[in-house]
Design a protein around this motif. Structure first.
Motif, short mmCIF file in Angstrom:
data_model
loop_
_atom_site.label_atom_id
_atom_site.label_comp_id
_atom_site.label_asym_id
_atom_site.label_seq_id
_atom_site.Cartn_x
_atom_site.Cartn_y
_atom_site.Cartn_z
N PRO A 117 8.99 5.21 -3.36
CA PRO A 117 8.74 4.77 -2.22
C PRO A 117 9.87 4.79 -1.31
O PRO A 117 11.07 4.64 -1.75
CB PRO A 117 8.03 3.21 -2.39
N HIS A 118 9.58 4.85 0.03
CA HIS A 118 10.83 4.60 1.10
C HIS A 118 11.17 3.29 1.25
O HIS A 118 12.01 2.88 1.82
CB HIS A 118 10.29 5.26 2.40
N LEU A 119 10.03 2.44 1.18
CA LEU A 119 10.03 0.77 1.26
C LEU A 119 9.90 0.43 -0.26
O LEU A 119 9.02 0.57 -1.11
CB LEU A 119 8.96 0.19 2.34
N PHE A 120 10.71 -0.62 -0.47
CA PHE A 120 10.87 -1.26 -1.79
C PHE A 120 10.03 -2.74 -1.86
O PHE A 120 9.59 -3.16 -3.05
CB PHE A 120 12.16 -1.38 -2.24
N GLY A 121 9.87 -3.46 -0.90
CA GLY A 121 9.25 -4.78 -0.69
C GLY A 121 9.14 -5.50 0.56
O GLY A 121 9.87 -4.99 1.26
N GLY A 140 13.99 -1.43 2.63
CA GLY A 140 13.89 -0.19 2.30
C GLY A 140 14.74 0.82 2.25
O GLY A 140 16.22 0.16 2.48
N ALA A 141 14.61 2.09 1.95
CA ALA A 141 15.81 2.93 1.93
C ALA A 141 16.72 3.26 3.47
O ALA A 141 15.59 3.02 4.37
CB ALA A 141 15.46 4.31 1.46
N GLU A 188 0.99 -1.21 0.17
CA GLU A 188 -0.12 0.07 -0.09
C GLU A 188 1.07 1.47 -0.11
O GLU A 188 0.60 2.15 -0.79
CB GLU A 188 -0.85 -0.26 1.20
N HIS A 189 1.94 1.33 0.84
CA HIS A 189 3.00 2.43 0.80
C HIS A 189 3.48 2.65 -0.56
O HIS A 189 3.31 3.82 -1.12
CB HIS A 189 3.93 2.12 1.74
N MET A 190 3.78 1.71 -1.37
CA MET A 190 4.28 1.52 -2.58
C MET A 190 3.38 2.08 -3.48
O MET A 190 3.70 3.02 -4.38
CB MET A 190 5.04 0.25 -2.96
N THR A 233 17.01 5.53 5.70
CA THR A 233 16.45 6.84 5.70
C THR A 233 15.57 7.04 6.98
O THR A 233 14.86 6.08 7.24
CB THR A 233 15.99 7.50 4.61
N ALA A 234 15.61 8.31 7.54
CA ALA A 234 14.65 8.32 8.75
C ALA A 234 13.06 8.31 8.17
O ALA A 234 12.37 7.70 8.79
CB ALA A 234 14.70 9.70 9.28
N GLU A 235 12.95 8.66 6.78
CA GLU A 235 11.30 8.61 6.24
C GLU A 235 11.20 7.15 6.20
O GLU A 235 9.99 6.68 6.66
CB GLU A 235 11.67 9.07 4.95
N ALA A 236 11.84 6.26 5.73
CA ALA A 236 11.74 4.81 5.53
C ALA A 236 11.33 4.27 6.90
O ALA A 236 10.51 3.20 7.42
CB ALA A 236 13.07 4.16 5.02
N GLU A 237 12.08 4.59 8.10
CA GLU A 237 12.13 4.21 9.52
C GLU A 237 10.74 4.53 9.84
O GLU A 237 9.94 3.86 10.54
CB GLU A 237 13.01 4.48 10.24
#
Length: 110
Positions: free
Chosen positions: A53-57, A73-74, A41-43, A76-80
């Motif tokens: 996206p910040h998450l890839f799978g 995920g990346a 859903e995020h992707m 990054t703080a955004e992915a976290e």
């Protein structure tokens, strides 16, 4: 760069296919399916906004039949923040008394 992004998106697609394959073999669980779906859903939301996206799978990992989901995920703080949001949504939906355990990082493997 763009090539790295393409590779990460391909990895995410392969993870999705792998997760679905576990389900067809009856090795999945409603909990792991839901966590993977929340990542997807995020992707999809990022794609609709024209953003990476910040998450890839995500996919079930280990022996199957529930338990552990691997999310890529990346770094990054955004992915976290997205991971934290996903586990909060999951815990609330399931009525869990505490948040699921999150393990970070990776290793060279076996």
């Amino acid at each position: 760069g763009p090539k790295d992004s393409d590779q990460l998106l391909l990895l995410g697609e392969l993870m999705r296919q792998s997760h679905e394959s576990y389900g067809r073999c009856k090795l999945g669980s409603p909990g792991t399916d839901r966590l993977v779906h929340l990542v997807q859903e995020h992707m999809e939301a990022a794609k609709k906004k024209g953003r990476m996206p910040h998450l890839f799978g995500a996919k079930i990992t280990g022996g199957g039949s529930g338990g552990t989901v691997c999310i890529v995920g990346a770094a990054t703080a955004e992915a976290e923040a997205v991971v934290q949001e996903i586990i909060q949504v999951y815990a609330k939906e399931r009525g869990l008394p505490s948040l699921p355990q999150v393990f970070r990082g990776s290793s060279m493997g076996a």
